[in-house]
Design a protein around this motif. Structure first.
Motif, PDB file in Angstrom:
ATOM      1  N   GLY B 112       3.275   2.843 -19.342  1.00  9.46           N
ATOM      2  CA  GLY B 112       2.947   1.839 -18.350  1.00  9.46           C
ATOM      3  C   GLY B 112       3.236   2.273 -16.930  1.00  9.46           C
ATOM      4  O   GLY B 112       3.388   1.452 -16.035  1.00  9.46           O
ATOM      5  N   MET B 113       3.325   3.577 -16.729  1.00  8.28           N
ATOM      6  CA  MET B 113       3.525   4.117 -15.382  1.00  8.28           C
ATOM      7  C   MET B 113       2.683   5.376 -15.286  1.00  8.28           C
ATOM      8  O   MET B 113       2.618   6.138 -16.232  1.00  8.28           O
ATOM      9  CB  MET B 113       4.977   4.551 -15.181  1.00  8.28           C
ATOM     10  CG  MET B 113       5.952   3.442 -15.078  1.00  8.28           C
ATOM     11  SD  MET B 113       6.612   3.447 -13.426  1.00  8.28           S
ATOM     12  CE  MET B 113       7.649   2.030 -13.499  1.00  8.28           C
ATOM     13  N   ARG B 114       2.091   5.600 -14.130  1.00  7.27           N
ATOM     14  CA  ARG B 114       1.441   6.896 -13.901  1.00  7.27           C
ATOM     15  C   ARG B 114       2.472   7.772 -13.249  1.00  7.27           C
ATOM     16  O   ARG B 114       2.893   7.501 -12.128  1.00  7.27           O
ATOM     17  CB  ARG B 114       0.260   6.724 -12.960  1.00  7.27           C
ATOM     18  CG  ARG B 114      -0.987   6.216 -13.619  1.00  7.27           C
ATOM     19  CD  ARG B 114      -2.081   6.215 -12.596  1.00  7.27           C
ATOM     20  NE  ARG B 114      -2.363   7.577 -12.165  1.00  7.27           N
ATOM     21  CZ  ARG B 114      -3.271   8.352 -12.745  1.00  7.27           C
ATOM     22  NH1 ARG B 114      -3.982   7.890 -13.725  1.00  7.27           N
ATOM     23  NH2 ARG B 114      -3.473   9.567 -12.323  1.00  7.27           N
ATOM     24  N   GLN B 121       2.601   2.777  -5.644  1.00  8.83           N
ATOM     25  CA  GLN B 121       1.294   2.708  -6.308  1.00  8.83           C
ATOM     26  C   GLN B 121       1.431   2.112  -7.699  1.00  8.83           C
ATOM     27  O   GLN B 121       0.573   1.361  -8.149  1.00  8.83           O
ATOM     28  CB  GLN B 121       0.678   4.107  -6.413  1.00  8.83           C
ATOM     29  CG  GLN B 121       0.076   4.581  -5.099  1.00  8.83           C
ATOM     30  CD  GLN B 121      -0.273   6.060  -5.151  1.00  8.83           C
ATOM     31  OE1 GLN B 121       0.405   6.848  -5.804  1.00  8.83           O
ATOM     32  NE2 GLN B 121      -1.319   6.434  -4.464  1.00  8.83           N
ATOM     33  N   ASN B 122       2.539   2.461  -8.366  1.00  7.99           N
ATOM     34  CA  ASN B 122       2.736   1.918  -9.703  1.00  7.99           C
ATOM     35  C   ASN B 122       2.971   0.417  -9.686  1.00  7.99           C
ATOM     36  O   ASN B 122       2.589  -0.280 -10.613  1.00  7.99           O
ATOM     37  CB  ASN B 122       3.888   2.638 -10.404  1.00  7.99           C
ATOM     38  CG  ASN B 122       3.396   3.850 -11.167  1.00  7.99           C
ATOM     39  OD1 ASN B 122       2.558   3.736 -12.043  1.00  7.99           O
ATOM     40  ND2 ASN B 122       3.893   5.015 -10.791  1.00  7.99           N
ATOM     41  N   THR B 124       1.486  -1.576  -7.663  1.00  5.37           N
ATOM     42  CA  THR B 124       0.134  -2.126  -7.570  1.00  5.37           C
ATOM     43  C   THR B 124      -0.570  -2.085  -8.921  1.00  5.37           C
ATOM     44  O   THR B 124      -1.132  -3.087  -9.368  1.00  5.37           O
ATOM     45  CB  THR B 124      -0.710  -1.310  -6.559  1.00  5.37           C
ATOM     46  OG1 THR B 124       0.081  -1.091  -5.398  1.00  5.37           O
ATOM     47  CG2 THR B 124      -1.978  -2.027  -6.206  1.00  5.37           C
ATOM     48  N   LEU B 125      -0.524  -0.908  -9.568  1.00  5.16           N
ATOM     49  CA  LEU B 125      -1.242  -0.755 -10.837  1.00  5.16           C
ATOM     50  C   LEU B 125      -0.731  -1.732 -11.890  1.00  5.16           C
ATOM     51  O   LEU B 125      -1.514  -2.407 -12.561  1.00  5.16           O
ATOM     52  CB  LEU B 125      -1.096   0.683 -11.358  1.00  5.16           C
ATOM     53  CG  LEU B 125      -1.832   1.762 -10.575  1.00  5.16           C
ATOM     54  CD1 LEU B 125      -1.508   3.141 -11.122  1.00  5.16           C
ATOM     55  CD2 LEU B 125      -3.333   1.522 -10.635  1.00  5.16           C
ATOM     56  N   ARG B 126       0.586  -1.806 -12.013  1.00  4.60           N
ATOM     57  CA  ARG B 126       1.152  -2.682 -13.033  1.00  4.60           C
ATOM     58  C   ARG B 126       0.886  -4.146 -12.714  1.00  4.60           C
ATOM     59  O   ARG B 126       0.616  -4.959 -13.599  1.00  4.60           O
ATOM     60  CB  ARG B 126       2.648  -2.437 -13.162  1.00  4.60           C
ATOM     61  CG  ARG B 126       2.957  -1.360 -14.145  1.00  4.60           C
ATOM     62  CD  ARG B 126       2.955  -1.902 -15.554  1.00  4.60           C
ATOM     63  NE  ARG B 126       4.169  -2.622 -15.817  1.00  4.60           N
ATOM     64  CZ  ARG B 126       5.326  -2.023 -16.065  1.00  4.60           C
ATOM     65  NH1 ARG B 126       5.402  -0.723 -16.112  1.00  4.60           N
ATOM     66  NH2 ARG B 126       6.395  -2.736 -16.302  1.00  4.60           N
ATOM     67  N   LEU B 128      -1.693  -5.356 -11.071  1.00  2.75           N
ATOM     68  CA  LEU B 128      -3.098  -5.630 -11.394  1.00  2.75           C
ATOM     69  C   LEU B 128      -3.286  -5.699 -12.908  1.00  2.75           C
ATOM     70  O   LEU B 128      -4.005  -6.545 -13.414  1.00  2.75           O
ATOM     71  CB  LEU B 128      -4.000  -4.537 -10.815  1.00  2.75           C
ATOM     72  CG  LEU B 128      -4.166  -4.517  -9.301  1.00  2.75           C
ATOM     73  CD1 LEU B 128      -4.915  -3.263  -8.860  1.00  2.75           C
ATOM     74  CD2 LEU B 128      -4.912  -5.748  -8.831  1.00  2.75           C
ATOM     75  N   ALA B 129      -2.597  -4.778 -13.610  1.00  4.59           N
ATOM     76  CA  ALA B 129      -2.752  -4.749 -15.065  1.00  4.59           C
ATOM     77  C   ALA B 129      -2.191  -6.008 -15.712  1.00  4.59           C
ATOM     78  O   ALA B 129      -2.645  -6.411 -16.769  1.00  4.59           O
ATOM     79  CB  ALA B 129      -2.075  -3.509 -15.647  1.00  4.59           C
ATOM     80  N   SER B 130      -1.209  -6.645 -15.072  1.00 13.10           N
ATOM     81  CA  SER B 130      -0.730  -7.903 -15.664  1.00 13.10           C
ATOM     82  C   SER B 130      -1.476  -9.100 -15.085  1.00 13.10           C
ATOM     83  O   SER B 130      -1.015 -10.228 -15.185  1.00 13.10           O
ATOM     84  CB  SER B 130       0.789  -8.059 -15.529  1.00 13.10           C
ATOM     85  OG  SER B 130       1.329  -7.207 -14.591  1.00 13.10           O
ATOM     86  N   ARG B 134      -4.090  -8.959  -5.610  1.00 12.63           N
ATOM     87  CA  ARG B 134      -3.491  -8.101  -4.575  1.00 12.63           C
ATOM     88  C   ARG B 134      -2.487  -8.877  -3.734  1.00 12.63           C
ATOM     89  O   ARG B 134      -1.417  -8.376  -3.409  1.00 12.63           O
ATOM     90  CB  ARG B 134      -4.587  -7.562  -3.661  1.00 12.63           C
ATOM     91  CG  ARG B 134      -5.420  -6.517  -4.320  1.00 12.63           C
ATOM     92  CD  ARG B 134      -5.130  -5.178  -3.697  1.00 12.63           C
ATOM     93  NE  ARG B 134      -5.897  -4.169  -4.397  1.00 12.63           N
ATOM     94  CZ  ARG B 134      -5.532  -2.908  -4.482  1.00 12.63           C
ATOM     95  NH1 ARG B 134      -4.421  -2.505  -3.916  1.00 12.63           N
ATOM     96  NH2 ARG B 134      -6.270  -2.056  -5.122  1.00 12.63           N
TER      97      ARG B 134
END
Lengths: 247, 263
Positions: B112-114, B121-122, B124-126, B128-130, B134
């Protein structure tokens, strides 16, 4: 969700070129290098003028890498996202859209460079060029199904990835990208027509070259699109629930 | 309304490399792998090849709003698998799992992390994924960064982080967006004392908001201070389902050791 796969894809492109000086422009540079090299060496065999051959190669090659890129990306679409698939219960299609959006961005970038060059060489858009738009829609439609299906199959059978890479490498030679189908005699032209990619490339390239794509090509593409979607829906229904166990 | 309902859940992991047990199947029973319940849990085909591992079998329970569940059990008893099923990551082979509510799970801190992307950035990604927008993410960003306590590391790639830093960031992101159901695996007890205190406080406020907590751990203090009800998993089955302190004493009586980390 749309925001999610867009961000994922953009992030991935940036990461890939993060440590290079030219960065994302490598996409364009390597594409132009290929087109220039091929046009220089192969134009003598084609029977087309150099200018029109360059346009022919550029359009055909851009379409070709978008299509075959989806085969290769498709094989990794789920295996490369296992970090997310095993961490969050997102719909698996998000990963397909992420992958597809990335290859579409690359394609768009290439077109954004090719079109001005074509204009400079005397190319002008016509009403016929608009036929390339439905062709692109069909590309995207096919890509979703192909990536989902290849992603599932190669998550279970790793060999599929290797097989697809080997076939793709061969496809560049048997698809009319570096050579022109119209110049061929009967049997070889027929053999070229047996390759579905010939038709997929033609429905996009021909209208932009001011030629009407053959009805046969559109017919083949439409039938294959239906077949691919049918197969992908079947695969997804049968095996989607097994995906996290396979990764 | 958050609620979890599990009925007759069974999960078997497939194995594809056609492993053949090096132990003789006749004598293996005399030499079982310590506590892994080897012989009953490996699924074999008719040639004796191992084709799967039965991780969970016949697991049924119900969790209602505001309950805090502590999962105990030896290594390999199925705790992590159960958490991943509850998180919606593994679809059950058998039985049914109903989860009502927005779920956040922290089962493996490396997932669950890049790792090439920065901490920011992570986030943001996490987010959005949940399923957050924004705007919601930007609203929480500074709070997450503060809780994770990473300072300027928040702008460096996650691959440069220590395991503890990853854990802090992961926990901060997971809890920042106020899930209805929070699922945590045992790695939480790996944090230092200061972080465990912060994490416990955060979990307490979260559970106060009538969420559900499911926490797997080997740490007695962590379980006692955060959980009200205990589930004891043994060889993929539920052995006991009772108030936390009763489960813990029964578990210790049966010869299992819990770590007594101080808060």
């Amino acid at each position: 969700m749309v925001e999610l796969w867009r961000t994922f894809a953009w992030d991935e492109i940036k990461q890939r070129y993060r440590r290079s000086v030219l960065g994302v422009s490598w996409i364009v540079v390597s594409f132009l290098m290929f087109v220039a090299g091929v046009s220089f060496f192969f134009s003598g065999f084609s029977g087309r003028e150099l200018d029109s051959f360059i346009v022919y190669v550029a359009l055909g090659y851009a379409a070709f890498i978008f299509i075959t890129g989806n085969f290769i990306d498709g094989c990794q679409v789920f295996t490369s996202s296992h970090v997310w698939i095993k961490a969050m219960p997102l719909p698996y299609s998000v990963h397909v859209y992420r992958s597809l959006f990335r290859s579409f961005l690359i394609f768009a970038l290439q077109m954004a460079v090719v079109v001005p060059i074509m204009m400079w060489m005397g190319w002008r858009p016509s009403f016929l060029s608009l036929l390339a738009v439905p062709a692109l829609l069909v590309y995207v439609l096919n890509a979703v199904a192909v990536q989902y299906m290849l992603g599932l199959v190669s998550a279970r059978f790793e060999d599929v990835g290797h097989l697809v890479t080997s076939i793709t490498r061969l496809l560049i030679f048997v698809t009319p990208i570096l050579w022109v189908r119209e110049g061929l005699d009967g049997t070889r032209a027929f053999a070229a027509d047996l390759n579905p990619l010939t038709h997929y490339v033609e429905i996009f390239r021909s209208p932009l070259l001011g030629e009407m794509p053959r009805t046969t090509s559109w017919l083949v593409v439409c039938i294959l699109t239906l077949a691919v979607w049918g197969a992908a829906t079947g695969f997804a229904a049968a095996f989607r629930r097994r995906l996290p166990y396979w990764l | 309304m958050s609620r979890i309902l599990v009925q007759q859940l069974a999960v078997t992991y497939p194995i594809f490399n056609r492993a053949r047990s090096s132990l003789d199947t006749q004598t293996a029973a005399l030499d079982p792998g310590e506590d892994f319940g080897g012989i009953q849990r490996l699924v074999r085909d008719k040639h004796g090849y191992i084709k799967g591992v039965r991780a969970l079998e016949d697991v049924s329970f119900e969790v209602n709003e505001g309950e805090r569940i502590g999962l105990v059990g030896a290594n390999g008893s199925g705790k992590t698998t159960l958490l991943q099923v509850l998180a919606g990551i593994y679809p059950p082979d058998n039985g049914c799992v109903l989860v009502d509510g927005r779920t956040t799970s922290l089962v493996n801190i490396n997932l669950g992390m890049r790792s090439e992307a920065t901490g920011n950035q992570n986030i943001t990604l996490r987010g959005l994924a949940s399923g957050r927008t924004r705007a919601e993410i930007e609203e929480r960003r500074s709070e997450i960064a503060a809780f994770a306590g990473l300072g300027e590391f928040i702008d460096l790639p996650v691959e440069t982080y220590s395991a503890g830093m990853r854990m802090r960031l992961n926990f901060a992101i997971a809890t920042a967006f106020e899930p209805d159901i929070l699922i945590l695996d045992e790695w939480l007890s790996a944090g230092d004392a200061k972080f465990r205190k912060l994490a416990s406080e955060r979990m307490a406020t979260f559970v106060g908001q009538a969420g559900i907590l499911v926490l797997a751990s080997h740490s007695q203090s962590l379980l006692l201070s955060n959980c009200t009800r205990g589930l004891w998993l043994h060889d993929g089955r539920i052995r006991m389902d009772a108030p936390m302190n009763e489960v813990l004493s029964a578990y210790e009586e049966s010869g299992h050791k819990l770590s007594l980390t101080r808060q």
